[in-house]
Design an enzyme around this catalytic site. Structure first.
Site, PDB file in Angstrom:
ATOM      1  N   SER A 236       0.844  -1.191   0.000  1.00 53.94           N
ATOM      2  CA  SER A 236       0.000   0.000   0.000  1.00 53.94           C
ATOM      3  C   SER A 236       0.877   1.238   0.000  1.00 53.94           C
ATOM      4  O   SER A 236       2.022   1.211   0.479  1.00 53.94           O
ATOM      5  CB  SER A 236      -0.896   0.031   1.237  1.00 53.94           C
ATOM      6  OG  SER A 236      -0.166   0.452   2.380  1.00 53.94           O
ATOM      7  N   ASP A 237       0.348   2.331  -0.543  1.00 61.83           N
ATOM      8  CA  ASP A 237       0.997   3.603  -0.263  1.00 61.83           C
ATOM      9  C   ASP A 237       0.791   3.889   1.218  1.00 61.83           C
ATOM     10  O   ASP A 237      -0.118   3.359   1.851  1.00 61.83           O
ATOM     11  CB  ASP A 237       0.408   4.719  -1.134  1.00 61.83           C
ATOM     12  CG  ASP A 237       1.388   5.873  -1.337  1.00 61.83           C
ATOM     13  OD1 ASP A 237       2.342   5.991  -0.537  1.00 61.83           O
ATOM     14  OD2 ASP A 237       1.203   6.644  -2.299  1.00 61.83           O
ATOM     15  N   TRP A 238       1.642   4.714   1.773  1.00 59.53           N
ATOM     16  CA  TRP A 238       1.657   4.936   3.218  1.00 59.53           C
ATOM     17  C   TRP A 238       0.366   5.651   3.648  1.00 59.53           C
ATOM     18  O   TRP A 238       0.166   6.826   3.367  1.00 59.53           O
ATOM     19  CB  TRP A 238       2.885   5.749   3.597  1.00 59.53           C
ATOM     20  CG  TRP A 238       4.105   4.945   3.927  1.00 59.53           C
ATOM     21  CD1 TRP A 238       4.861   5.062   5.052  1.00 59.53           C
ATOM     22  CD2 TRP A 238       4.733   3.907   3.158  1.00 59.53           C
ATOM     23  NE1 TRP A 238       5.914   4.162   5.030  1.00 59.53           N
ATOM     24  CE2 TRP A 238       5.859   3.443   3.885  1.00 59.53           C
ATOM     25  CE3 TRP A 238       4.454   3.305   1.940  1.00 59.53           C
ATOM     26  CZ2 TRP A 238       6.689   2.430   3.428  1.00 59.53           C
ATOM     27  CZ3 TRP A 238       5.280   2.298   1.469  1.00 59.53           C
ATOM     28  CH2 TRP A 238       6.373   1.867   2.206  1.00 59.53           C
ATOM     29  N   GLY A 240      -2.658   4.327   2.726  1.00 57.42           N
ATOM     30  CA  GLY A 240      -3.616   4.107   1.653  1.00 57.42           C
ATOM     31  C   GLY A 240      -4.652   3.032   1.919  1.00 57.42           C
ATOM     32  O   GLY A 240      -5.499   2.774   1.071  1.00 57.42           O
TER      33      GLY A 240
END
Length: 707
Positions: A236-238, A240
């Site tokens: 995941s993006d941080w 997200g």
């Protein structure tokens, strides 16, 4: 991507059988800002991440966004993806990837969060400098070798942000509404090519078809896993991830975030308890852990053969220097104004970008660079002591307090005023007036003048988009005033995305553009300006005259609200400008040289597929490189098609009077469009022009074929 041996597969299954549920959960969520938990008893190490589109980011405390503050994490500062894409050089991308991978591994990292390959839909996107192009073919042709280079050092590239993450405004919640054809033709192809190599991929913050991209069944399960057969790791993006069951139920493998409550992440204790309650099958967790272990096997984590990496080497700096030089674009050179003579006696350098460093800004792309050569430093280093070089900042930038500030940058309004010998206290308007007058005076007294302006990471930055294309800080007024007293002044723009130049472009004899080009960027600019390097960069995106010309703004929406409608469909970038006959300031693929090239003898054979060749000749007086661009143009399509689409290119170096034959092949995909009804790419029969040229608006030769 590397195939695993049977022995490696057995090892993975053996580890899975021995892992407890709690240990598995620990491996699939952040146990620190940039790491997951390992399992020491089984020899499974922590997985360590680093931001890194332009180098390996400095280290932070495990549970605090506070830098470690030691000297060991200073690294090489690489050209931005925009600078690299301006080279149109696959080998340069591969070598830069090698540097990034070696430095990441040398710093003890397992995954480098790069490259960013989102489509540059609007020139206002704050992270455009991290991305490559508005064209999916150019992106994939450069991203794939970059990824290969990174992973040679037994570190995972993490291609990002999947998918349609083309703005920063409301990025955590905005839904990108894109028709299926545009999504397939523009926003997915680079990712599809990248995951053939990349060990990992990062989900995007935004939503698509009602789902957050980081746990989207459509993106992660249907497209990535089932359609493309990807078995790498999805991160995941941080911050997200938004839901435990959705994250667990899709192909997301690791949740990372920006907060310190690691055990409370959606895929931490909440997931553990859901599995124990029987709401989520443990096999779901096993699949995620299996993919993580597969990635570790690919990186030789368990067999003792893993490479150690290295950083800050002379060889790395040489690669960075060459890539920076190839990314410089000569936009205009009226009456051969450039290159300048090194015998100049009095030279004026005007503009804060001449004496500014950029490595320590931009958000997660910031770098603690071992050094960074500014243009002013690069010019001084090149010319030496026989030239009197005078610097004037020209315009005022409100300083920021930054722990990475270096002592040769202005740190306050008073510093600028005092250094210039002006009054102790003054308003910004007064200072701006004084600095403009100083710039004009310095220009008048010089034999040659170089104006260096553009953007910085106040504008090219994560978390925000620009409001318009206009140069900030009143730079247009400075440039116009200097050109009025020194019409021969050379203008250099440093920026991560296009800027508006219409107020002074016609008056400038020479204009040079470069993105943030890494630690050797100032040297690259100096060498191009004074002729040590013949510029060969080409624009990887269109420069509109004004923002209202951009299809994302005049047809589609940008930035929208909670939804952003991509109403322009497939007509993004040059596809729109060429098809709709909208003039640009500088077009896609444009870039001049100090020499000249001719194109002739185009031959196309479509008896068995489509292959072609064209002869390129250097007709000038110096050695130079030309990017030969091949576009496909349907003659009378029954469906909407762009007038031109880039389908091949090659960069060739030629001595004066030397000729080379450039060959190319065009597969079925070069003539296909996405048929929404059939849910597949379809090659349309009919006539096509094969157009070969130096840019999308400078077609030199073409030939017609029938399929």
């Amino acid at each position: 991507m590397k195939k695993l041996s049977m022995e490696q597969e057995r090892h993975i299954e053996s580890l899975l059988e021995q892992l407890t549920l709690e240990e598995k959960i620990g491996m699939i969520h952040g146990n620190g800002l940039f790491k997951t938990a390992g399992v020491e008893r089984l020899g499974i190490p922590e997985l360590k991440f680093s931001d890194g589109p332009m180098g390996v980011r400095n280290d932070f405390e495990n549970a605090n966004w506070k830098t470690i503050g030691l000297s060991y994490d200073a690294v090489s500062y690489l050209p931005s993806n925009t600078s690299l894409a301006s080279s149109w050089n696959r080998e340069a991308a591969y070598q830069v990837g090698q540097v990034l991978g070696e430095e990441a591994r040398g710093r003890g990292k397992d995954m480098i969060l790069a490259p960013g390959i989102n489509i540059k839909r609007s020139p206002l996107c704050g992270r455009n400098f991290e991305y490559m192009s508005e064209d999916p073919y150019l992106i994939k042709e450069l991203a794939v070798p970059l990824i290969k280079g990174v992973q040679e050092s037994d570190v995972a590239a993490c291609v990002k942000h999947f998918a349609a993450n083309s703005q920063e405004t409301k990025r955590l919640e905005v839904e990108a509404i894109i028709d299926d054809r545009a999504f397939r033709e523009l926003y997915l192809p680079a990712f599809e090519a990248a995951v053939e190599e990349s060990y990992s991929i990062m989900g995007a913050y935004n939503r698509y078809k009602g789902e957050h991209c980081c746990h989207s069944k459509c993106l992660l399960d249907d497209i990535l896993r089932e359609e493309w057969g990807y078995d790498g790791v999805v991160v995941s993006d941080w911050g997200g991830v938004h839901d435990t069951k959705q994250a667990a139920g899709t192909s997301l493998d690791i949740e990372m975030s920006v907060t310190y409550n690691f055990d409370e992440y959606f895929m931490a204790n909440p997931l553990l308890e859901a599995v124990k309650r029987g709401e989520i099958a443990e096999e779901r967790i096993d699949a995620k852990v299996r993919r993580i272990l597969m990635m570790m096997e690919r990186m030789h984590v368990f067999d003792g053969e893993r490479k150690a990496g290295t950083y800050n080497t002379p060889e790395h700096r040489e690669v960075i220097r060459k890539a920076a030089e190839e990314g410089v674009v000569l936009l205009k050179n009226e009456n051969n104004r450039l290159p300048l003579s090194k015998n100049v006696k009095k030279l004026a350098v005007i503009g804060q970008n001449g004496d500014m460093i950029h490595s320590n800004g931009g958000g997660s792309a910031e770098i603690k660079s071992l050094y960074e050569i500014s243009p002013l430093l690069g010019i001084n280093m090149l010319l030496g002591g026989n030239t009197e070089i005078t610097y004037a900042s020209g315009y005022y930038i409100e300083p920021k307090k930054d722990e990475n500030d270096v002592n040769w940058q202005e740190s306050s309004l008073e510093d600028i005023v005092n250094r210039s010998g002006k009054v102790e206290e003054a308003s910004e308007n007064q200072v701006a007036k004084e600095l403009l007058e100083e710039a004009v005076r310095v220009a008048k007294e010089a034999d040659e003048v170089i104006i260096i302006g553009g953007l910085n990471h106040d504008y090219d930055t994560e978390g925000g988009d620009r409001n318009d294309l206009v140069l900030p800080y009143g730079q247009d007024e400075v440039i116009k005033a200097v050109l009025e007293v020194k019409p021969e002044a050379v203008v250099v723009m440093i920026a991560g995305s296009p800027v508006e130049m219409r107020q002074w472009e016609k008056d400038a004899k020479a204009i040079v553009w470069t993105s943030y080009a890494g630690m050797e960027g100032g040297s690259a600019i100096a060498k191009v300006l004074f002729g040590d390097v013949n510029p060969s960069g080409k624009l990887p995106e269109s420069f509109p005259i004004t923002i209202s010309d951009s299809p994302a703004h005049c047809i589609g929406e940008f930035p929208g609200d909670l939804e952003v409608r991509h109403t322009e469909g497939i007509q993004v970038g040059y596809r729109y400008y060429v098809t709709k006959k909208v003039p640009t300031q500088f077009c896609f693929g444009h870039g001049l040289s100090y020499t000249t090239f001719t194109y002739d003898d185009l031959k196309i054979d479509n008896s068995n597929g489509v292959t072609g060749q064209v002869r390129i000749t250097n007709t000038g007086k110096c050695k130079g490189a030309e990017v030969v661009q091949i576009y496909v143009s349907p003659v009378d399509s029954k469906v909407e098609r762009p007038e031109l689409e880039l389908k091949a290119f090659d960069k060739v170096m030629l001595e004066p009077n030397e000729s080379k034959i450039v060959t190319f092949s065009l597969g079925e995909e070069a003539f296909s469009y996405y048929n929404v009804e059939e849910k597949a790419f379809v090659q349309e029969s009919g006539e096509y022009n094969i157009c070969v040229g130096s840019s999308c608006e400078d077609i030199r030769v073409k030939a017609k074929i029938t399929l």
